[in-house]
Scaffold this active site. Sequence first.
Site, PDB file in Angstrom:
ATOM      1  N   GLY A  72      -2.951  -0.885  -6.535  1.00  0.00           N
ATOM      2  CA  GLY A  72      -3.182  -2.320  -6.365  1.00  0.00           C
ATOM      3  C   GLY A  72      -4.672  -2.616  -6.431  1.00  0.00           C
ATOM      4  CB  ALA A 201       4.875   1.566  -6.584  1.00  0.00           C
ATOM      5  CG  HIS A 202       1.706   2.633  -1.467  1.00  0.00           C
ATOM      6  ND1 HIS A 202       1.316   2.624  -0.143  1.00  0.00           N
ATOM      7  CD2 HIS A 202       0.709   2.031  -2.145  1.00  0.00           C
ATOM      8  CE1 HIS A 202       0.121   2.064  -0.046  1.00  0.00           C
ATOM      9  NE2 HIS A 202      -0.274   1.691  -1.244  1.00  0.00           N
ATOM     10  CB  CYS A 326     -12.391   2.101  17.627  1.00  0.00           C
ATOM     11  SG  CYS A 326     -13.803   1.824  18.673  1.00  0.00           S
TER      12      CYS A 326
END
Lengths: 395, 143
Positions: A72, A201-202, A326
Amino acid sequence: MDKQIYLDHSATTYVKEEVLQEMIPYFTEKFGNASSIYSIGRESKKAIEDAREKVARALHCQPKEIFFTASGTEADNWAIKGVAFANRNKGNHIITSAIEHHAVLHTCQYLEKEGFEVTYLPVDEYGMVSLEKLQEAITDKTILISIMFANNEIGTIQPIKEIGRIAKEKGIYFHTDAVQAVGNVPIDVDEYNIDMLSLSAHKFYGPKGVGALYVRKGVKLHNFMQGGAQERGRRAGTENVPGIVGLGKAIELATRDIEGYNSKLRALRDRLIKEVLEKIPYTRLNGHPTQRLPGNANFSFEFIEGESLLLMLDMKGIAASSGSACTSGSLDPSHVLLAIGLPHEIAHGSLRITFGEENTEEDVDYVLEVLPPIVERLREMSPLYEEVKRGVKNV
Amino acid sequence: MYSEKVMDHFMNPRNVGEIENADGVGQVGNPKCGDIMKMYLKIENGTIVDAKFRTFGCGAAIATSSMATEMVKGKTVDEALKITNKAVAEALDGLPPVKMHCSNLAEEAIKAAIQDYYKRHGMDWGEGDVCTGCCDSCHVEEE
Protein backbone atom coordinates in the site's frame (compact mmCIF):
# COMPACT_ATOMS: atom_id res chain seq x y z
CA MET A 1 -0.88 -18.07 29.25
CA ASP A 2 -3.39 -20.08 27.26
CA LYS A 3 -5.86 -17.61 25.90
CA GLN A 4 -4.75 -15.67 22.80
CA ILE A 5 -7.06 -13.09 21.33
CA TYR A 6 -5.98 -11.11 18.31
CA LEU A 7 -7.55 -7.66 18.27
CA ASP A 8 -5.23 -5.81 15.91
CA HIS A 9 -6.70 -6.47 12.47
CA SER A 10 -5.90 -2.95 11.29
CA ALA A 11 -2.22 -3.81 11.73
CA THR A 12 -2.51 -6.97 9.69
CA THR A 13 -4.65 -10.06 9.26
CA TYR A 14 -3.86 -13.73 8.85
CA VAL A 15 -4.07 -15.26 5.38
CA LYS A 16 -7.31 -17.17 4.91
CA GLU A 17 -6.93 -20.85 4.18
CA GLU A 18 -8.75 -20.55 0.82
CA VAL A 19 -6.42 -17.71 -0.15
CA LEU A 20 -3.32 -19.67 0.83
CA GLN A 21 -4.44 -22.74 -1.10
CA GLU A 22 -4.80 -20.69 -4.29
CA MET A 23 -1.34 -19.20 -3.80
CA ILE A 24 0.64 -22.36 -3.09
CA PRO A 25 0.89 -23.79 -6.63
CA TYR A 26 2.44 -20.51 -7.82
CA PHE A 27 5.38 -21.02 -5.47
CA THR A 28 6.11 -24.53 -6.68
CA GLU A 29 4.93 -26.18 -9.89
CA LYS A 30 3.49 -23.02 -11.46
CA PHE A 31 6.60 -20.94 -10.88
CA GLY A 32 6.91 -19.50 -14.39
CA ASN A 33 7.82 -15.92 -15.12
CA ALA A 34 4.72 -14.18 -16.46
CA SER A 35 6.84 -12.58 -19.20
CA SER A 36 7.87 -15.95 -20.65
CA ILE A 37 6.07 -17.34 -23.67
CA TYR A 38 6.05 -21.05 -22.80
CA SER A 39 3.13 -22.62 -21.01
CA ILE A 40 4.06 -22.16 -17.34
CA GLY A 41 4.87 -18.53 -18.12
CA ARG A 42 1.51 -18.09 -19.79
CA GLU A 43 -0.12 -19.75 -16.82
CA SER A 44 1.37 -17.12 -14.49
CA LYS A 45 0.27 -14.36 -16.83
CA LYS A 46 -3.24 -15.76 -16.83
CA ALA A 47 -3.28 -15.97 -13.02
CA ILE A 48 -2.26 -12.31 -12.77
CA GLU A 49 -4.97 -11.26 -15.21
CA ASP A 50 -7.57 -13.26 -13.31
CA ALA A 51 -6.55 -11.51 -10.11
CA ARG A 52 -6.70 -8.15 -11.84
CA GLU A 53 -10.26 -8.86 -12.89
CA LYS A 54 -11.22 -9.72 -9.33
CA VAL A 55 -9.79 -6.45 -8.05
CA ALA A 56 -11.59 -4.54 -10.81
CA ARG A 57 -14.88 -6.20 -9.90
CA ALA A 58 -14.40 -5.25 -6.24
CA LEU A 59 -13.76 -1.58 -7.08
CA HIS A 60 -16.15 -1.34 -10.04
CA CYS A 61 -13.51 -0.37 -12.57
CA GLN A 62 -11.80 -1.80 -15.66
CA PRO A 63 -9.10 -4.47 -15.14
CA LYS A 64 -6.62 -2.39 -17.14
CA GLU A 65 -6.96 0.36 -14.53
CA ILE A 66 -5.45 -1.90 -11.83
CA PHE A 67 -1.66 -2.04 -11.29
CA PHE A 68 -0.10 -4.39 -8.77
CA THR A 69 2.55 -3.07 -6.39
CA ALA A 70 4.58 -4.45 -3.50
CA SER A 71 2.57 -2.64 -0.81
CA GLY A 72 0.00 0.00 0.00
CA THR A 73 2.90 2.31 0.78
CA GLU A 74 4.29 1.87 -2.72
CA ALA A 75 0.85 2.58 -4.20
CA ASP A 76 0.60 5.81 -2.16
CA ASN A 77 4.11 6.90 -3.15
CA TRP A 78 3.47 6.15 -6.79
CA ALA A 79 0.13 7.93 -6.95
CA ILE A 80 1.31 11.09 -5.22
CA LYS A 81 4.80 11.48 -6.66
CA GLY A 82 3.64 10.19 -10.04
CA VAL A 83 0.90 12.81 -10.37
CA ALA A 84 3.03 15.57 -8.86
CA PHE A 85 5.93 15.17 -11.27
CA ALA A 86 3.75 14.48 -14.31
CA ASN A 87 1.58 17.57 -13.79
CA ARG A 88 4.16 20.08 -12.65
CA ASN A 89 3.42 22.27 -15.65
CA LYS A 90 -0.16 22.70 -14.40
CA GLY A 91 0.63 23.53 -10.81
CA ASN A 92 2.58 22.59 -7.73
CA HIS A 93 -0.11 22.46 -5.05
CA ILE A 94 -1.29 19.31 -3.28
CA ILE A 95 -4.03 19.03 -0.68
CA THR A 96 -4.03 16.25 1.87
CA SER A 97 -5.12 15.86 5.50
CA ALA A 98 -3.26 16.04 8.79
CA ILE A 99 -4.26 12.48 9.71
CA GLU A 100 -2.99 10.56 6.71
CA HIS A 101 -0.84 7.48 7.06
CA HIS A 102 2.89 8.22 7.00
CA ALA A 103 3.05 6.68 3.52
CA VAL A 104 1.14 9.77 2.34
CA LEU A 105 2.39 12.35 4.85
CA HIS A 106 6.08 11.61 4.39
CA THR A 107 5.65 11.48 0.62
CA CYS A 108 4.07 14.94 0.73
CA GLN A 109 6.85 16.22 2.98
CA TYR A 110 9.38 14.90 0.48
CA LEU A 111 7.57 16.76 -2.32
CA GLU A 112 7.68 19.98 -0.30
CA LYS A 113 11.46 19.72 -0.41
CA GLU A 114 11.17 19.30 -4.17
CA GLY A 115 9.35 22.60 -4.53
CA PHE A 116 5.73 21.53 -4.16
CA GLU A 117 3.32 23.24 -1.81
CA VAL A 118 1.19 21.06 0.40
CA THR A 119 -1.91 21.97 2.41
CA TYR A 120 -2.51 19.62 5.33
CA LEU A 121 -6.22 20.03 6.05
CA PRO A 122 -7.07 20.00 9.74
CA VAL A 123 -9.77 17.66 11.02
CA ASP A 124 -12.50 18.14 13.60
CA GLU A 125 -12.63 16.41 16.99
CA TYR A 126 -13.91 13.23 15.31
CA GLY A 127 -11.16 13.19 12.72
CA MET A 128 -13.42 14.39 9.90
CA VAL A 129 -12.12 16.59 7.09
CA SER A 130 -14.22 19.71 6.47
CA LEU A 131 -15.52 20.05 2.91
CA GLU A 132 -15.63 23.80 3.34
CA LYS A 133 -11.97 23.94 4.29
CA LEU A 134 -11.19 21.71 1.33
CA GLN A 135 -12.99 24.10 -1.02
CA GLU A 136 -11.15 27.04 0.48
CA ALA A 137 -7.77 25.35 0.11
CA ILE A 138 -8.16 24.76 -3.63
CA THR A 139 -6.22 27.16 -5.83
CA ASP A 140 -5.62 27.27 -9.57
CA LYS A 141 -2.32 25.54 -8.87
CA THR A 142 -3.88 22.53 -7.14
CA ILE A 143 -3.12 19.34 -9.04
CA LEU A 144 -3.97 16.65 -6.51
CA ILE A 145 -6.22 15.97 -3.54
CA SER A 146 -5.19 12.94 -1.49
CA ILE A 147 -7.51 12.08 1.39
CA MET A 148 -7.63 8.70 3.06
CA PHE A 149 -10.86 6.70 2.86
CA ALA A 150 -10.78 5.57 6.49
CA ASN A 151 -8.27 6.33 9.19
CA ASN A 152 -6.08 3.49 10.44
CA GLU A 153 -5.98 4.65 14.06
CA ILE A 154 -9.35 6.12 14.94
CA GLY A 155 -11.37 4.50 12.16
CA THR A 156 -13.11 7.67 10.96
CA ILE A 157 -14.52 7.33 7.46
CA GLN A 158 -14.21 10.49 5.37
CA PRO A 159 -16.95 11.94 3.14
CA ILE A 160 -15.22 10.45 0.09
CA LYS A 161 -18.14 10.86 -2.28
CA GLU A 162 -18.39 14.58 -1.56
CA ILE A 163 -14.63 15.04 -1.82
CA GLY A 164 -14.70 13.21 -5.16
CA ARG A 165 -17.46 15.47 -6.40
CA ILE A 166 -15.54 18.60 -5.45
CA ALA A 167 -12.37 17.30 -7.10
CA LYS A 168 -14.23 16.44 -10.28
CA GLU A 169 -15.95 19.83 -10.46
CA LYS A 170 -12.58 21.56 -10.17
CA GLY A 171 -10.81 19.17 -12.51
CA ILE A 172 -8.32 18.06 -9.85
CA TYR A 173 -7.08 14.50 -9.51
CA PHE A 174 -8.38 12.70 -6.43
CA HIS A 175 -6.35 9.94 -4.80
CA THR A 176 -7.51 8.01 -1.74
CA ASP A 177 -5.52 5.71 0.49
CA ALA A 178 -8.14 3.00 0.98
CA VAL A 179 -5.84 0.51 2.68
CA GLN A 180 -8.11 0.32 5.74
CA ALA A 181 -11.36 0.63 3.83
CA VAL A 182 -11.21 -2.15 1.26
CA GLY A 183 -13.23 -5.10 2.51
CA ASN A 184 -14.82 -2.94 5.22
CA VAL A 185 -16.64 -0.32 3.18
CA PRO A 186 -18.30 -0.84 -0.22
CA ILE A 187 -16.30 1.10 -2.82
CA ASP A 188 -17.32 2.20 -6.27
CA VAL A 189 -14.63 4.35 -7.87
CA ASP A 190 -17.02 5.78 -10.47
CA GLU A 191 -19.77 6.65 -8.05
CA TYR A 192 -17.21 8.30 -5.74
CA ASN A 193 -15.24 9.99 -8.55
CA ILE A 194 -11.99 8.47 -7.33
CA ASP A 195 -9.10 8.81 -9.79
CA MET A 196 -6.56 6.76 -7.88
CA LEU A 197 -6.91 4.35 -4.98
CA SER A 198 -4.31 2.45 -2.94
CA LEU A 199 -4.95 -0.91 -1.32
CA SER A 200 -2.97 -3.60 0.46
CA ALA A 201 -3.77 -7.33 0.58
CA HIS A 202 -2.70 -8.10 4.15
CA LYS A 203 -5.47 -5.90 5.59
CA PHE A 204 -8.19 -8.17 4.21
CA TYR A 205 -6.87 -11.69 4.86
CA GLY A 206 -4.45 -11.71 1.95
CA PRO A 207 -0.67 -12.00 2.01
CA LYS A 208 1.85 -9.31 2.98
CA GLY A 209 4.09 -7.79 0.34
CA VAL A 210 1.46 -7.09 -2.28
CA GLY A 211 -0.81 -4.15 -2.95
CA ALA A 212 -2.40 -2.38 -5.87
CA LEU A 213 -3.03 1.05 -7.26
CA TYR A 214 -6.17 1.83 -9.20
CA VAL A 215 -5.49 4.50 -11.83
CA ARG A 216 -8.45 5.84 -13.76
CA LYS A 217 -7.92 5.73 -17.52
CA GLY A 218 -6.48 9.03 -18.70
CA VAL A 219 -4.82 10.08 -15.43
CA LYS A 220 -1.41 11.55 -16.21
CA LEU A 221 1.05 9.77 -13.97
CA HIS A 222 4.80 9.18 -14.11
CA ASN A 223 6.09 5.66 -13.61
CA PHE A 224 7.50 4.93 -10.20
CA MET A 225 9.71 1.98 -11.11
CA GLN A 226 11.86 1.95 -14.21
CA GLY A 227 12.69 -1.37 -15.79
CA GLY A 228 10.91 -4.06 -17.75
CA ALA A 229 7.54 -4.09 -19.42
CA GLN A 230 5.55 -5.61 -16.58
CA GLU A 231 2.15 -4.12 -15.74
CA ARG A 232 1.92 -2.74 -19.26
CA GLY A 233 5.16 -0.87 -18.81
CA ARG A 234 3.85 1.09 -15.83
CA ARG A 235 5.36 -0.83 -12.93
CA ALA A 236 8.54 -2.70 -13.70
CA GLY A 237 9.74 -5.72 -11.78
CA THR A 238 8.93 -9.42 -12.07
CA GLU A 239 5.43 -9.90 -10.74
CA ASN A 240 4.88 -11.43 -7.32
CA VAL A 241 2.60 -14.04 -8.82
CA PRO A 242 1.62 -15.95 -5.64
CA GLY A 243 1.04 -12.63 -3.85
CA ILE A 244 -1.06 -11.24 -6.66
CA VAL A 245 -3.09 -14.45 -6.82
CA GLY A 246 -3.60 -14.19 -3.06
CA LEU A 247 -4.65 -10.56 -3.31
CA GLY A 248 -7.19 -11.45 -6.00
CA LYS A 249 -8.72 -14.27 -4.00
CA ALA A 250 -8.71 -12.23 -0.79
CA ILE A 251 -10.45 -9.22 -2.31
CA GLU A 252 -13.02 -11.48 -3.91
CA LEU A 253 -13.84 -13.02 -0.53
CA ALA A 254 -13.67 -9.70 1.32
CA THR A 255 -16.14 -7.95 -0.95
CA ARG A 256 -18.54 -10.86 -1.35
CA ASP A 257 -20.59 -9.99 1.73
CA ILE A 258 -19.38 -6.69 3.13
CA GLU A 259 -22.70 -5.97 4.82
CA GLY A 260 -22.75 -9.30 6.64
CA TYR A 261 -19.14 -8.90 7.78
CA ASN A 262 -19.82 -5.32 8.81
CA SER A 263 -22.87 -6.04 10.89
CA LYS A 264 -21.01 -8.76 12.79
CA LEU A 265 -18.03 -6.50 13.52
CA ARG A 266 -20.23 -3.53 14.32
CA ALA A 267 -22.07 -5.52 16.97
CA LEU A 268 -18.79 -6.47 18.69
CA ARG A 269 -17.42 -2.94 18.39
CA ASP A 270 -20.54 -1.20 19.66
CA ARG A 271 -20.88 -3.44 22.68
CA LEU A 272 -17.21 -3.02 23.56
CA ILE A 273 -17.39 0.77 23.23
CA LYS A 274 -20.57 1.04 25.27
CA GLU A 275 -19.36 -1.15 28.11
CA VAL A 276 -15.81 0.19 28.28
CA LEU A 277 -17.16 3.74 28.56
CA GLU A 278 -19.60 2.60 31.26
CA LYS A 279 -17.10 0.55 33.26
CA ILE A 280 -13.98 2.69 33.15
CA PRO A 281 -14.12 6.31 34.33
CA TYR A 282 -11.97 9.04 32.74
CA THR A 283 -12.20 7.33 29.37
CA ARG A 284 -13.06 8.72 25.97
CA LEU A 285 -13.77 7.25 22.58
CA ASN A 286 -11.56 8.59 19.81
CA GLY A 287 -12.92 8.94 16.30
CA HIS A 288 -16.41 9.40 14.96
CA PRO A 289 -19.20 7.68 16.94
CA THR A 290 -20.94 6.29 13.83
CA GLN A 291 -18.89 7.13 10.72
CA ARG A 292 -16.13 4.71 11.61
CA LEU A 293 -14.70 1.40 10.46
CA PRO A 294 -16.97 -1.43 11.64
CA GLY A 295 -14.23 -3.18 13.61
CA ASN A 296 -12.46 -0.15 15.10
CA ALA A 297 -12.62 1.01 18.72
CA ASN A 298 -10.08 3.56 19.93
CA PHE A 299 -10.05 4.75 23.54
CA SER A 300 -8.02 7.13 25.64
CA PHE A 301 -7.64 6.24 29.28
CA GLU A 302 -6.50 9.24 31.26
CA PHE A 303 -3.53 9.08 33.64
CA ILE A 304 -1.95 6.00 32.10
CA GLU A 305 0.44 5.35 29.27
CA GLY A 306 -0.40 3.16 26.29
CA GLU A 307 2.63 0.94 26.09
CA SER A 308 2.32 -0.29 29.66
CA LEU A 309 -1.35 -0.99 28.96
CA LEU A 310 -0.43 -3.05 25.87
CA LEU A 311 2.20 -5.02 27.80
CA MET A 312 -0.29 -5.92 30.50
CA LEU A 313 -2.92 -6.88 27.94
CA ASP A 314 -0.31 -9.01 26.19
CA MET A 315 0.38 -10.84 29.45
CA LYS A 316 -3.33 -11.70 29.43
CA GLY A 317 -3.13 -12.89 25.83
CA ILE A 318 -4.68 -9.86 24.17
CA ALA A 319 -2.92 -8.34 21.15
CA ALA A 320 -3.88 -4.70 20.54
CA SER A 321 -2.14 -1.43 19.69
CA SER A 322 -1.70 2.14 20.86
CA GLY A 323 -0.88 5.60 19.56
CA SER A 324 1.50 6.07 22.45
CA ALA A 325 4.91 7.58 21.70
CA CYS A 326 6.53 4.68 23.49
CA THR A 327 5.25 2.19 20.95
CA SER A 328 6.66 4.20 18.08
CA GLY A 329 10.07 4.98 19.51
CA SER A 330 9.53 8.73 19.23
CA LEU A 331 8.74 11.28 21.90
CA ASP A 332 5.50 12.42 20.35
CA PRO A 333 2.28 10.48 20.51
CA SER A 334 0.29 9.76 17.37
CA HIS A 335 -0.16 12.68 14.96
CA VAL A 336 -3.74 11.54 14.46
CA LEU A 337 -4.65 11.85 18.14
CA LEU A 338 -2.96 15.24 18.34
CA ALA A 339 -4.81 16.37 15.19
CA ILE A 340 -8.21 15.61 16.76
CA GLY A 341 -7.20 17.90 19.59
CA LEU A 342 -6.16 15.50 22.35
CA PRO A 343 -3.61 16.94 24.77
CA HIS A 344 -0.29 15.05 24.72
CA GLU A 345 -0.83 13.32 28.06
CA ILE A 346 -4.18 11.89 26.95
CA ALA A 347 -2.87 10.94 23.53
CA HIS A 348 -0.15 8.89 25.26
CA GLY A 349 -2.81 6.71 26.88
CA SER A 350 -4.64 5.40 23.86
CA LEU A 351 -5.71 1.86 23.03
CA ARG A 352 -6.81 0.68 19.60
CA ILE A 353 -8.80 -2.51 19.29
CA THR A 354 -9.67 -3.69 15.78
CA PHE A 355 -11.92 -6.70 15.38
CA GLY A 356 -11.82 -9.23 12.59
CA GLU A 357 -13.58 -12.22 11.21
CA GLU A 358 -12.59 -14.74 13.87
CA ASN A 359 -13.57 -12.59 16.86
CA THR A 360 -16.60 -13.48 18.97
CA GLU A 361 -18.81 -12.10 21.73
CA GLU A 362 -16.69 -14.19 24.13
CA ASP A 363 -13.64 -12.18 23.09
CA VAL A 364 -15.49 -8.99 24.00
CA ASP A 365 -16.47 -10.57 27.34
CA TYR A 366 -12.83 -11.38 28.00
CA VAL A 367 -11.62 -7.84 27.19
CA LEU A 368 -14.31 -6.42 29.44
CA GLU A 369 -13.16 -8.76 32.18
CA VAL A 370 -9.42 -8.03 32.04
CA LEU A 371 -9.21 -4.43 30.81
CA PRO A 372 -10.83 -2.54 33.72
CA PRO A 373 -8.56 -4.03 36.43
CA ILE A 374 -5.46 -3.39 34.29
CA VAL A 375 -6.41 0.25 33.81
CA GLU A 376 -7.11 0.53 37.52
CA ARG A 377 -3.79 -1.08 38.42
CA LEU A 378 -1.81 1.29 36.20
CA ARG A 379 -3.75 4.24 37.53
CA GLU A 380 -2.91 3.22 41.08
CA MET A 381 0.74 3.49 40.07
CA SER A 382 0.28 6.86 38.38
CA PRO A 383 1.11 10.12 40.17
CA LEU A 384 -1.41 11.88 37.91
CA TYR A 385 -4.29 9.74 39.16
CA GLU A 386 -3.15 10.26 42.73
CA GLU A 387 -3.50 14.01 42.24
CA VAL A 388 -7.02 13.56 40.86
CA LYS A 389 -8.05 11.34 43.74
CA ARG A 390 -6.73 13.85 46.23
CA GLY A 391 -8.60 16.58 44.38
CA VAL A 392 -5.43 18.51 43.56
CA LYS A 393 -6.11 18.35 39.90
CA ASN A 394 -9.41 19.08 38.25
CA VAL A 395 -10.40 16.92 35.34
CA MET B 1 12.07 -6.51 23.35
CA TYR B 2 12.34 -6.24 27.14
CA SER B 3 14.52 -8.47 29.32
CA GLU B 4 12.90 -10.88 31.76
CA LYS B 5 14.05 -8.67 34.60
CA VAL B 6 12.38 -5.60 33.11
CA MET B 7 9.17 -7.57 32.68
CA ASP B 8 9.40 -8.84 36.25
CA HIS B 9 9.81 -5.33 37.65
CA PHE B 10 7.05 -4.08 35.36
CA MET B 11 4.54 -6.80 36.21
CA ASN B 12 5.49 -6.94 39.90
CA PRO B 13 6.81 -3.49 40.68
CA ARG B 14 8.50 -3.11 44.07
CA ASN B 15 7.78 -0.18 46.36
CA VAL B 16 4.75 1.33 44.64
CA GLY B 17 3.02 4.00 46.68
CA GLU B 18 4.05 6.91 48.83
CA ILE B 19 5.72 7.49 52.17
CA GLU B 20 3.88 9.64 54.64
CA ASN B 21 6.17 12.27 56.13
CA ALA B 22 8.86 11.45 53.61
CA ASP B 23 12.18 13.23 54.07
CA GLY B 24 12.58 13.85 50.37
CA VAL B 25 10.13 13.84 47.48
CA GLY B 26 11.16 14.34 43.89
CA GLN B 27 9.08 14.45 40.75
CA VAL B 28 10.61 14.51 37.30
CA GLY B 29 9.25 14.31 33.78
CA ASN B 30 6.22 15.87 32.27
CA PRO B 31 2.87 14.39 31.22
CA LYS B 32 3.46 15.89 27.80
CA CYS B 33 6.52 13.70 27.30
CA GLY B 34 4.58 10.63 28.35
CA ASP B 35 6.38 9.91 31.59
CA ILE B 36 6.43 11.21 35.14
CA MET B 37 8.27 9.64 38.02
CA LYS B 38 7.61 10.62 41.60
CA MET B 39 9.97 9.27 44.25
CA TYR B 40 9.58 9.35 48.03
CA LEU B 41 12.56 8.76 50.35
CA LYS B 42 12.71 8.08 54.07
CA ILE B 43 16.17 9.08 55.29
CA GLU B 44 17.63 8.41 58.74
CA ASN B 45 21.11 9.61 59.74
CA GLY B 46 22.05 10.14 56.13
CA THR B 47 20.94 6.66 55.07
CA ILE B 48 17.95 5.91 52.86
CA VAL B 49 15.83 3.47 54.86
CA ASP B 50 12.79 3.36 52.60
CA ALA B 51 11.85 4.39 49.09
CA LYS B 52 8.56 4.38 47.21
CA PHE B 53 7.40 5.60 43.81
CA ARG B 54 4.51 6.40 41.56
CA THR B 55 5.08 6.48 37.81
CA PHE B 56 3.07 7.42 34.75
CA GLY B 57 4.86 5.90 31.82
CA CYS B 58 5.77 2.97 29.66
CA GLY B 59 6.91 -0.48 30.76
CA ALA B 60 10.54 0.61 30.96
CA ALA B 61 9.65 3.71 33.02
CA ILE B 62 7.79 1.60 35.57
CA ALA B 63 10.51 -1.07 35.71
CA THR B 64 13.32 1.49 36.14
CA SER B 65 11.34 3.22 38.90
CA SER B 66 10.95 -0.08 40.69
CA MET B 67 14.63 -0.95 40.28
CA ALA B 68 15.80 2.53 41.32
CA THR B 69 13.83 2.35 44.56
CA GLU B 70 15.36 -1.07 45.27
CA MET B 71 18.85 0.24 44.56
CA VAL B 72 18.71 3.30 46.80
CA LYS B 73 17.41 1.44 49.84
CA GLY B 74 20.17 0.99 52.43
CA LYS B 75 22.50 3.40 50.65
CA THR B 76 23.75 6.65 52.09
CA VAL B 77 22.59 9.81 50.38
CA ASP B 78 26.06 10.28 48.87
CA GLU B 79 26.08 6.75 47.52
CA ALA B 80 22.58 7.14 46.10
CA LEU B 81 23.63 10.27 44.25
CA LYS B 82 26.28 8.23 42.46
CA ILE B 83 23.73 5.83 40.95
CA THR B 84 23.80 6.40 37.23
CA ASN B 85 21.15 5.71 34.67
CA LYS B 86 23.49 3.12 33.22
CA ALA B 87 23.67 1.29 36.54
CA VAL B 88 19.85 1.17 36.74
CA ALA B 89 19.62 -0.14 33.19
CA GLU B 90 22.34 -2.72 33.82
CA ALA B 91 20.60 -3.94 36.96
CA LEU B 92 17.61 -4.65 34.72
CA ASP B 93 19.82 -6.63 32.30
CA GLY B 94 19.67 -3.77 29.84
CA LEU B 95 17.04 -1.70 28.09
CA PRO B 96 16.30 -1.32 24.38
CA PRO B 97 18.20 1.73 23.02
CA VAL B 98 15.02 3.78 22.50
CA LYS B 99 14.16 3.22 26.16
CA MET B 100 17.44 4.38 27.68
CA HIS B 101 15.89 7.76 28.43
CA CYS B 102 13.60 6.02 30.92
CA SER B 103 16.62 5.06 33.00
CA ASN B 104 17.68 8.69 32.81
CA LEU B 105 14.39 9.59 34.40
CA ALA B 106 15.12 7.19 37.29
CA GLU B 107 18.51 8.77 37.94
CA GLU B 108 16.93 12.21 37.82
CA ALA B 109 14.14 11.17 40.20
CA ILE B 110 16.64 9.97 42.80
CA LYS B 111 18.51 13.27 42.50
CA ALA B 112 15.33 15.33 42.70
CA ALA B 113 14.22 13.52 45.86
CA ILE B 114 17.62 14.04 47.48
CA GLN B 115 17.66 17.67 46.38
CA ASP B 116 14.34 18.07 48.16
CA TYR B 117 15.88 16.45 51.27
CA TYR B 118 18.82 18.88 51.11
CA LYS B 119 16.48 21.85 50.80
CA ARG B 120 14.35 20.72 53.75
CA HIS B 121 17.45 20.49 55.88
CA GLY B 122 18.90 23.80 54.73
CA MET B 123 21.80 22.04 53.08
CA ASP B 124 23.50 23.45 50.02
CA TRP B 125 22.62 21.58 46.83
CA GLY B 126 24.94 23.63 44.69
CA GLU B 127 23.54 22.96 41.27
CA GLY B 128 20.33 24.08 39.62
CA ASP B 129 17.06 22.18 39.72
CA VAL B 130 17.24 18.63 38.53
CA CYS B 131 14.21 18.57 36.30
CA THR B 132 13.39 21.51 34.10
CA GLY B 133 10.07 19.97 33.04
CA CYS B 134 11.29 19.91 29.49
CA CYS B 135 11.05 16.59 27.69
CA ASP B 136 14.49 16.91 26.17
CA SER B 137 16.20 17.38 29.53
CA CYS B 138 15.41 13.80 30.51
CA HIS B 139 15.07 12.30 27.08
CA VAL B 140 18.70 12.36 26.15
CA GLU B 141 19.10 9.43 23.83
CA GLU B 142 22.07 7.24 24.60
CA GLU B 143 23.75 4.92 22.20
